[in-house]
Design a protein around this motif. Structure first.
Motif, PDB file in Angstrom:
ATOM      1  N   GLN A  90       1.192  -1.236  -0.145  1.00  0.00           N
ATOM      2  CA  GLN A  90       0.074  -0.306  -0.184  1.00  0.00           C
ATOM      3  C   GLN A  90       0.899   1.766  -0.361  1.00  0.00           C
ATOM      4  N   ASP A  91       1.755   1.474   0.737  1.00  0.00           N
ATOM      5  CA  ASP A  91       2.775   2.545   1.256  1.00  0.00           C
ATOM      6  C   ASP A  91       3.352   2.843  -0.574  1.00  0.00           C
ATOM      7  N   GLU A  98       2.124  10.285  -3.589  1.00  0.00           N
ATOM      8  CA  GLU A  98       2.366  12.119  -2.819  1.00  0.00           C
ATOM      9  C   GLU A  98       3.184  12.574  -3.355  1.00  0.00           C
ATOM     10  N   SER A 102      -0.029  14.544  -3.420  1.00  0.00           N
ATOM     11  CA  SER A 102      -1.730  14.539  -2.648  1.00  0.00           C
ATOM     12  C   SER A 102      -2.217  14.093  -1.126  1.00  0.00           C
ATOM     13  N   PRO A 103      -1.950  14.255  -0.361  1.00  0.00           N
ATOM     14  CA  PRO A 103      -1.772  13.971   1.168  1.00  0.00           C
ATOM     15  C   PRO A 103      -2.173  12.814   1.466  1.00  0.00           C
ATOM     16  N   ARG A 104      -1.076  12.505   2.030  1.00  0.00           N
ATOM     17  CA  ARG A 104      -0.702  11.277   2.889  1.00  0.00           C
ATOM     18  C   ARG A 104      -2.332  10.389   2.344  1.00  0.00           C
ATOM     19  N   SER A 105      -2.958  10.835   3.277  1.00  0.00           N
ATOM     20  CA  SER A 105      -4.287  10.230   3.744  1.00  0.00           C
ATOM     21  C   SER A 105      -4.973   9.882   2.068  1.00  0.00           C
ATOM     22  N   ALA A 106      -4.664  10.711   1.570  1.00  0.00           N
ATOM     23  CA  ALA A 106      -6.205  10.332   0.458  1.00  0.00           C
ATOM     24  C   ALA A 106      -5.126   9.779  -0.497  1.00  0.00           C
ATOM     25  N   ARG A 108      -3.349   7.071  -0.066  1.00  0.00           N
ATOM     26  CA  ARG A 108      -2.781   5.199   1.088  1.00  0.00           C
ATOM     27  C   ARG A 108      -4.736   5.040   0.560  1.00  0.00           C
ATOM     28  N   GLN A 109      -5.708   5.810   0.233  1.00  0.00           N
ATOM     29  CA  GLN A 109      -6.986   5.516   0.224  1.00  0.00           C
ATOM     30  C   GLN A 109      -6.941   4.736  -1.578  1.00  0.00           C
TER      31      GLN A 109
END
Length: 254
Positions: A90-91, A98, A102-106, A108-109
């Motif tokens: 995933q990362d 990133e 893109s923000p990290r949360s977005a 990762r989603q």
């Protein structure tokens, strides 16, 4: 999507001439496969488009602009997956997103969603060494696709996989590309793979590599590997490569 043009491109490594006067235009949104004997500069052509290798003479352009350095709009996937071993799947997929801001949360989603598209939704928290080679390569491909490149470059992406896994990933790549709005250039030694995936199959001759044939593949997707038109094209390409058609090989290692 972007168009790619090789304008009379030659490449020498010291005294070794690898490519000679390659002239080729790839239309925006096309899937083009490059086949030919080993050492004829197929991978070098991809590296030129990626901005990793300059031509000795001639010019490589994307949308009419000369390629002089790497750019996020052109992504190269190698035969070996090149995932970062200290990151989960995933990362790994989220990393490129990133880098694009893109923000990290977005990021990762989006990575979760992309992994699910290739049946890796349950493996996002696994590290590369914990999954099979086919799963690693699947993750590498969606990592490249997630950043939505205009040009996707594939250097024998399935060459190190077993036959069954290779067939599965070919089907998945075909489906992902169809809805991806991108231009694809792929190097492969498998003529059947080229015909199954590509809109055109470009044949390079022996070193120094040059274009000796350009075969359109005018068949809709999904394709049957045993469709008579594909078998006819396969015979023509094998003849271009100097392979005895009577051998009835379904895969040719060049």
């Amino acid at each position: 999507m972007s168009s790619v043009t090789f304008e009379h491109v030659s490449k020498d490594f010291g005294t070794l001439s690898v490519l000679q006067d390659v002239h080729l235009h790839v239309n925006s949104g096309q899937f083009v496969a490059l086949v030919g004997p080993s050492g004829t500069g197929k991978s070098t052509l991809l590296r030129m488009v990626a901005g990793l290798e300059p031509p000795t003479s001639g010019q490589v352009t994307v949308d009419g602009q000369s390629v002089r350095r790497p750019h996020a709009s052109r992504t190269l996937v190698f035969q070996e997956h090149a995932l970062l071993p200290w990151l989960t799947l995933q990362d790994n997929v989220a990393l490129g997103l990133e880098f694009q801001g893109s923000p990290r949360s977005a990021a990762r989603q989006q990575a979760v969603e992309w992994l699910a598209r290739v049946s890796l939704g349950d493996f996002g928290t696994y590290y590369p060494h914990q999954v099979s080679g086919g799963m690693r390569q699947r993750a590498a491909i969606v990592r490249a696709l997630a950043v939505r490149p205009r040009v996707l470059l594939l250097d024998e992406p399935f060459g190190a996989l077993d036959a069954l896994t290779r067939l599965q990933l070919q089907r998945e790549l075909s489906g992902l590309w169809t809805g991806g709005n991108m231009t694809v250039l792929m190097v492969t030694h498998d003529v059947e793979e080229a015909l199954y995936l590509a809109d055109r199959v470009i044949v390079l001759g022996p070193r120094p590599g040059r274009v000796i044939a350009d075969h359109p593949v005018p068949l809709p997707r999904p394709r049957s590997r045993t469709a008579p038109p594909l078998l006819t094209l396969r015979q023509r390409i094998l003849a271009d490569l100097g392979v005895d058609e009577s051998s009835q090989l379904k895969e040719v290692t060049l």
